[in-house]
Design a protein around this motif. Structure first.
Motif, PDB file in Angstrom:
ATOM      1  N   GLU A  49      37.757 -55.773  54.556  1.00 22.77           N
ATOM      2  CA  GLU A  49      38.117 -56.033  55.941  1.00 22.77           C
ATOM      3  C   GLU A  49      39.601 -55.726  56.122  1.00 22.77           C
ATOM      4  N   GLU A  50      40.092 -55.951  57.339  1.00 18.07           N
ATOM      5  CA  GLU A  50      41.500 -55.651  57.603  1.00 18.07           C
ATOM      6  C   GLU A  50      42.404 -56.609  56.826  1.00 18.07           C
ATOM      7  N   LEU A  51      43.407 -56.038  56.176  1.00 18.68           N
ATOM      8  CA  LEU A  51      44.367 -56.796  55.398  1.00 18.68           C
ATOM      9  C   LEU A  51      45.768 -56.532  55.928  1.00 18.68           C
ATOM     10  N   ARG A  52      46.636 -57.530  55.779  1.00 13.39           N
ATOM     11  CA  ARG A  52      48.034 -57.358  56.178  1.00 13.39           C
ATOM     12  C   ARG A  52      48.907 -57.324  54.933  1.00 13.39           C
ATOM     13  N   VAL A  53      49.767 -56.328  54.853  1.00 17.45           N
ATOM     14  CA  VAL A  53      50.693 -56.179  53.738  1.00 17.45           C
ATOM     15  C   VAL A  53      52.102 -56.409  54.268  1.00 17.45           C
TER      16      VAL A  53
ATOM     17  N   ALA B 257      69.809 -58.367  45.463  1.00 14.44           N
ATOM     18  CA  ALA B 257      69.515 -58.898  44.135  1.00 14.44           C
ATOM     19  C   ALA B 257      70.408 -60.070  43.746  1.00 14.44           C
ATOM     20  N   GLU B 258      71.716 -59.945  43.981  1.00  9.11           N
ATOM     21  CA  GLU B 258      72.624 -60.979  43.500  1.00  9.11           C
ATOM     22  C   GLU B 258      72.615 -62.229  44.354  1.00  9.11           C
ATOM     23  N   SER B 259      72.478 -62.084  45.651  1.00 10.26           N
ATOM     24  CA  SER B 259      72.550 -63.239  46.555  1.00 10.26           C
ATOM     25  C   SER B 259      71.190 -63.779  46.959  1.00 10.26           C
ATOM     26  N   ASN B 260      70.130 -62.975  46.782  1.00  8.88           N
ATOM     27  CA  ASN B 260      68.777 -63.313  47.226  1.00  8.88           C
ATOM     28  C   ASN B 260      68.656 -63.390  48.747  1.00  8.88           C
ATOM     29  N   LEU B 261      69.643 -62.836  49.470  1.00  5.49           N
ATOM     30  CA  LEU B 261      69.553 -62.772  50.923  1.00  5.49           C
ATOM     31  C   LEU B 261      68.487 -61.765  51.338  1.00  5.49           C
ATOM     32  N   VAL B 262      67.733 -62.093  52.380  1.00  2.00           N
ATOM     33  CA  VAL B 262      66.734 -61.170  52.911  1.00  2.00           C
ATOM     34  C   VAL B 262      67.462 -60.101  53.719  1.00  2.00           C
ATOM     35  N   ALA B 263      67.409 -58.871  53.232  1.00  3.20           N
ATOM     36  CA  ALA B 263      68.075 -57.757  53.905  1.00  3.20           C
ATOM     37  C   ALA B 263      67.181 -57.124  54.962  1.00  3.20           C
ATOM     38  N   ALA B 264      65.872 -57.122  54.727  1.00  3.29           N
ATOM     39  CA  ALA B 264      64.936 -56.526  55.694  1.00  3.29           C
ATOM     40  C   ALA B 264      63.527 -56.978  55.349  1.00  3.29           C
ATOM     41  N   ARG B 265      62.642 -56.912  56.340  1.00  2.00           N
ATOM     42  CA  ARG B 265      61.231 -57.213  56.117  1.00  2.00           C
ATOM     43  C   ARG B 265      60.405 -56.482  57.165  1.00  2.00           C
ATOM     44  N   ASP B 266      59.183 -56.152  56.796  1.00  3.14           N
ATOM     45  CA  ASP B 266      58.284 -55.459  57.704  1.00  3.14           C
ATOM     46  C   ASP B 266      56.865 -55.653  57.192  1.00  3.14           C
ATOM     47  N   SER B 267      55.883 -55.395  58.041  1.00  2.53           N
ATOM     48  CA  SER B 267      54.487 -55.543  57.637  1.00  2.53           C
ATOM     49  C   SER B 267      53.660 -54.426  58.241  1.00  2.53           C
ATOM     50  N   THR B 268      52.528 -54.160  57.614  1.00  2.00           N
ATOM     51  CA  THR B 268      51.587 -53.153  58.088  1.00  2.00           C
ATOM     52  C   THR B 268      50.183 -53.625  57.751  1.00  2.00           C
TER      53      THR B 268
ATOM     54  N   ASP C  58      46.815 -46.604  49.997  1.00  2.00           N
ATOM     55  CA  ASP C  58      48.224 -46.980  50.105  1.00  2.00           C
ATOM     56  C   ASP C  58      48.508 -47.584  51.473  1.00  2.00           C
ATOM     57  N   ALA C  59      49.318 -48.628  51.485  1.00  2.00           N
ATOM     58  CA  ALA C  59      49.847 -49.212  52.723  1.00  2.00           C
ATOM     59  C   ALA C  59      51.349 -48.954  52.707  1.00  2.00           C
ATOM     60  N   THR C  60      51.827 -48.109  53.632  1.00  5.55           N
ATOM     61  CA  THR C  60      53.215 -47.646  53.612  1.00  5.55           C
ATOM     62  C   THR C  60      53.988 -48.200  54.798  1.00  5.55           C
ATOM     63  N   THR C  61      55.214 -48.608  54.536  1.00  7.01           N
ATOM     64  CA  THR C  61      56.115 -49.068  55.590  1.00  7.01           C
ATOM     65  C   THR C  61      57.540 -48.692  55.216  1.00  7.01           C
ATOM     66  N   GLU C  62      58.449 -48.736  56.197  1.00  9.03           N
ATOM     67  CA  GLU C  62      59.856 -48.392  55.966  1.00  9.03           C
ATOM     68  C   GLU C  62      60.741 -49.558  56.384  1.00  9.03           C
ATOM     69  N   VAL C  63      61.802 -49.765  55.609  1.00 12.58           N
ATOM     70  CA  VAL C  63      62.788 -50.804  55.900  1.00 12.58           C
ATOM     71  C   VAL C  63      64.176 -50.217  55.708  1.00 12.58           C
TER      72      VAL C  63
ATOM     73  N   ALA D  36      56.140 -57.567  47.802  1.00 14.21           N
ATOM     74  CA  ALA D  36      55.044 -57.267  48.723  1.00 14.21           C
ATOM     75  C   ALA D  36      53.937 -58.297  48.525  1.00 14.21           C
ATOM     76  N   ALA D  37      53.294 -58.680  49.628  1.00 14.93           N
ATOM     77  CA  ALA D  37      52.211 -59.665  49.588  1.00 14.93           C
ATOM     78  C   ALA D  37      51.059 -59.180  50.454  1.00 14.93           C
ATOM     79  N   VAL D  38      49.826 -59.407  49.982  1.00 17.15           N
ATOM     80  CA  VAL D  38      48.626 -59.046  50.727  1.00 17.15           C
ATOM     81  C   VAL D  38      48.013 -60.326  51.294  1.00 17.15           C
ATOM     82  N   TYR D  39      47.716 -60.314  52.603  1.00 16.93           N
ATOM     83  CA  TYR D  39      47.117 -61.466  53.274  1.00 16.93           C
ATOM     84  C   TYR D  39      45.784 -61.055  53.895  1.00 16.93           C
ATOM     85  N   ARG D  40      44.811 -61.965  53.814  1.00 21.77           N
ATOM     86  CA  ARG D  40      43.536 -61.807  54.507  1.00 21.77           C
ATOM     87  C   ARG D  40      43.326 -63.024  55.386  1.00 21.77           C
ATOM     88  N   ASP D  41      43.292 -62.812  56.697  1.00 12.83           N
ATOM     89  CA  ASP D  41      43.154 -63.921  57.643  1.00 12.83           C
ATOM     90  C   ASP D  41      44.209 -64.993  57.416  1.00 12.83           C
TER      91      ASP D  41
END
Length: 336
Positions: free
Chosen positions: A196-200, A207-218, A230-235, A247-252
């Protein structure tokens, strides 16, 4: 009459009364156990519950329970089996189901099937209790976990030739000091049906600070049985830093699988996916404003203003003027 004769006469009288009773009511001396209560047979759990997943939606999962109840001895009725699901962490009762059995006869085991519906998260302890005439005669406990992954067999690809995450540079904006990364997540369907449809979701952390620099989903769907897609995205992130790419895969809305890679944009050092963070200097302003460069230019302007007006003392020109003024004032006082 002697004592012996009196005893003999009494015994004969008793015998005559008994014979008379048999003649009048033939059932008086019948076996008292012929129509009386019969002790029920022995009942127990012959096989612990086998638990199989049934229907699964975004919030709940249906579990099918297969148990066998053993019986031996006299026929037994009024037997029931109660299933209860307890949360494995809190111990709280989540749901229960009771199944009433028909009369059990013979020395054999009978199947007992039931379904229960539980929230699709964490794990559960399934308790099976057998009752006979309202009394507990046997019980069993079975643990089940991993319900959050039910309903899909799609996972990040595990192969030496095909990494779960591939990170490459799509473009570089040197003026804005920004690099656009293309992240390709490789997913494999190990099930027997199309997915079924999955969200990635992709999250990039410095790396050093663990600050989130960018995020996106497809999203990705319709991965055939045994197929890989393949599930492709750009950040876009600030250049000249190193990043962990998760990267994480979610279903519902339920987390199914995770993977990690790295992006080494710092030319002086590199990191690996399982490397611990290190303390180094970095510009916080590079990670503000969503990566459009506007805040960087504002920061530079602020630095320029601080350099020209924010010094605690006078500039060189003002210092020379001050010295000349002091000399002239001293000369004037001398003349006076």
């Amino acid at each position: 009459m002697s004592r012996e004769r009196r005893l003999t006469a009494g015994a004969v009288a008793v015998l005559l009364v008994a014979l008379l009773g048999v003649a009048v009511g033939p059932g008086v001396l019948a076996d008292p156990t012929a129509d009386g209560p019969v002790r029920p047979g022995h009942v127990s759990i012959a096989e612990s519950p086998a638990i199989a997943p049934g229907e699964v939606d975004g919030a709940t999962a249906t579990l099918t329970l297969h148990t066998r109840i053993g019986h031996r001895g006299n026929p037994t009725d009024n037997v029931s089996v109660r299933y209860r699901a307890y949360d494995a962490e809190s111990g709280l009762l989540t749901t229960e189901r009771t199944v009433e059995l028909d009369e059990l006869t013979g020395d054999r085991s009978v199947p007992v099937n039931a379904t229960i519906e539980v929230p699709r998260e964490g794990g559960y302890v399934i308790e099976t209790v057998v009752f006979r005439d309202g009394q507990v005669v046997d019980r069993d406990r079975t643990r089940v976990s991993g319900l959050e992954a039910l309903g899909t067999e799609v996972r990040f690809t595990e192969s030496e030739a095909v990494p779960p995450l591939s990170v490459s540079v799509a473009s570089v904006d040197e003026e804005a000091n920004r690099t656009t990364l293309a992240v390709a997540a490789s997913l494999t369907n190990g099930g027997a049906e199309s997915s079924e449809e999955l969200r990635v979701e992709v999250i990039v952390r410095q790396a050093e600070s663990n600050l989130v620099a960018a995020r996106d989903s497809t999203t990705v769907s319709d991965i055939g049985p045994g197929r890989t897609a393949d599930a492709t995205t750009e950040v876009t992130v600030p250049s000249e830093y190193n990043y962990y790419v998760d990267a994480a895969v979610y279903r519902d809305g339920v987390l199914v699988d995770t993977a990690r890679s790295v992006a080494n944009l710092d030319p002086t050092e590199t990191i690996s996916p399982n490397e611990t963070t290190r303390e180094v200097e970095f510009e916080v302003g590079d990670f503000e404003g969503g990566g459009d460069g506007a805040d960087d230019r504002a920061t530079e302007a602020a630095r320029a203003t601080e350099t020209s007006t924010g010094a605690p003392g006078f500039g060189p020109a003002l210092a020379v003027v001050a010295l000349l003024g002091a000399a002239l004032l001293a000369r004037r006082r001398t003349r006076q």
